[in-house]
Design a protein around this motif. Structure first.
Motif, PDB file in Angstrom:
ATOM      1  N   ASN A 162     -32.399   0.955  14.805  1.00 29.77           N
ATOM      2  CA  ASN A 162     -32.690   0.251  15.999  1.00 29.77           C
ATOM      3  C   ASN A 162     -33.146   0.846  17.004  1.00 29.77           C
ATOM      4  O   ASN A 162     -32.480   1.017  18.230  1.00 29.77           O
ATOM      5  N   TYR A 163     -34.050   1.529  16.743  1.00 33.79           N
ATOM      6  CA  TYR A 163     -35.019   2.422  17.876  1.00 33.79           C
ATOM      7  C   TYR A 163     -35.482   1.400  19.059  1.00 33.79           C
ATOM      8  O   TYR A 163     -36.134   0.440  18.673  1.00 33.79           O
ATOM      9  N   ARG A 164     -35.345   1.505  20.156  1.00 35.76           N
ATOM     10  CA  ARG A 164     -35.632   0.901  21.211  1.00 35.76           C
ATOM     11  C   ARG A 164     -37.088   1.016  21.696  1.00 35.76           C
ATOM     12  O   ARG A 164     -37.476   0.476  22.883  1.00 35.76           O
ATOM     13  N   GLY A 165     -37.820   1.755  21.051  1.00 28.34           N
ATOM     14  CA  GLY A 165     -39.371   1.869  21.687  1.00 28.34           C
ATOM     15  C   GLY A 165     -40.203   1.532  20.365  1.00 28.34           C
ATOM     16  O   GLY A 165     -39.880   0.571  19.728  1.00 28.34           O
ATOM     17  N   ARG A 166     -41.260   1.906  20.420  1.00 29.80           N
ATOM     18  CA  ARG A 166     -42.214   1.776  19.475  1.00 29.80           C
ATOM     19  C   ARG A 166     -42.248   2.697  18.425  1.00 29.80           C
ATOM     20  O   ARG A 166     -42.417   3.904  18.379  1.00 29.80           O
ATOM     21  N   LYS A 215     -41.610   6.395  23.093  1.00 33.51           N
ATOM     22  CA  LYS A 215     -40.813   5.965  24.107  1.00 33.51           C
ATOM     23  C   LYS A 215     -41.162   6.312  25.359  1.00 33.51           C
ATOM     24  O   LYS A 215     -40.918   7.869  25.644  1.00 33.51           O
ATOM     25  N   ASN A 216     -41.492   5.803  26.232  1.00 36.27           N
ATOM     26  CA  ASN A 216     -41.472   6.158  27.744  1.00 36.27           C
ATOM     27  C   ASN A 216     -42.620   7.187  27.630  1.00 36.27           C
ATOM     28  O   ASN A 216     -42.443   8.381  28.561  1.00 36.27           O
ATOM     29  N   ASN A 258     -30.460  10.007  14.101  1.00 34.46           N
ATOM     30  CA  ASN A 258     -29.955   9.098  15.012  1.00 34.46           C
ATOM     31  C   ASN A 258     -29.657   9.881  16.357  1.00 34.46           C
ATOM     32  O   ASN A 258     -30.196   9.558  17.341  1.00 34.46           O
ATOM     33  N   LEU A 308     -32.690   8.821  18.664  1.00 32.26           N
ATOM     34  CA  LEU A 308     -32.031   7.867  19.623  1.00 32.26           C
ATOM     35  C   LEU A 308     -31.310   8.568  21.053  1.00 32.26           C
ATOM     36  O   LEU A 308     -31.364   7.689  21.843  1.00 32.26           O
TER      37      LEU A 308
END
Length: 203
Positions: free
Chosen positions: A90-94, A115-116, A198, A202
């Motif tokens: 469930n990584y919120r980046g690419r 990410k960012n 994680n 994360l």
């Protein structure tokens, strides 16, 4: 030409069995390269000896291909399992897997988390035998060293080596030195403790 583990007990047993069966001799040159031969003073026996050498070569090539195929399947199984775990995080980046880090397409790793504007790269280390496992460590070391010389270096947040500690080649008493060298280049996570990914990725 392949990465057959010539130190494998199984390979050695088969190799020396056929070496003895065909009564083949071995000699080495000044560089330590082995040469295998048979000799005779009877010209009539030459075709028979040539056949023995041919059969010996055929057998060794065949078992080398088998060893390579077994290793290939084992590697694919682990990297596939790792990829499934990456996508389940469930990584919120690419997240991209089995892709090149650099635009020159020289450095290919098993996973890139972005990410960012920051990158975390992960490469899997595995091997069905000590020889293959050590080679996998060395390859990952080289990839991480090369990553530090790319234009993408300024975006690198973490480099993580995912260690397959369930693999047959994970013989800690023999690979500890190599793993220690790897630790100086990147963070290490054992597959049996993969939940650490994680925390590292994360966070």
């Amino acid at each position: 030409d392949n990465d057959t583990d010539y130190e494998s007990d199984c390979f050695n047993k088969i190799f020396f069995y056929y070496l003895n069966t065909y009564a083949i001799k071995e000699t080495k040159n000044e560089h330590g390269v082995s040469f295998y031969f048979k000799k005779t003073e009877n010209a009539i026996a030459v075709p028979s000896l040539v056949m023995d050498i041919s059969n010996f070569i055929s057998v060794i090539v065949s078992i080398s291909d088998i060893n390579f195929e077994v290793e290939k399947l084992a590697k694919e199984k682990f990297t596939s399992a790792a990829s499934e775990y990456f996508h389940a995080m469930n990584y919120r980046g690419r997240l991209i897997t089995n892709e090149y880090l650099d635009k020159q397409k020289q450095i290919r790793v098993n996973a890139i988390f972005e990410k960012n504007g920051q990158l975390t790269i992960v490469n899997c280390v595995t091997g069905s035998t000590y020889h293959y496992f050590r080679n996998s460590i060395s390859k990952t070391n080289i990839l991480f060293e090369m990553a530090e010389k790319t234009k993408e270096k300024e975006h690198l947040k973490r480099k993580i080596a995912l260690i397959d500690d369930s693999a047959g080649g994970y013989q800690i008493d023999r690979i500890s030195y190599w793993l220690g060298h790897l630790a100086s280049k990147a963070e290490r996570v054992n597959w049996s403790n993969k939940e650490q990914l994680n925390e590292l990725i994360l966070s």
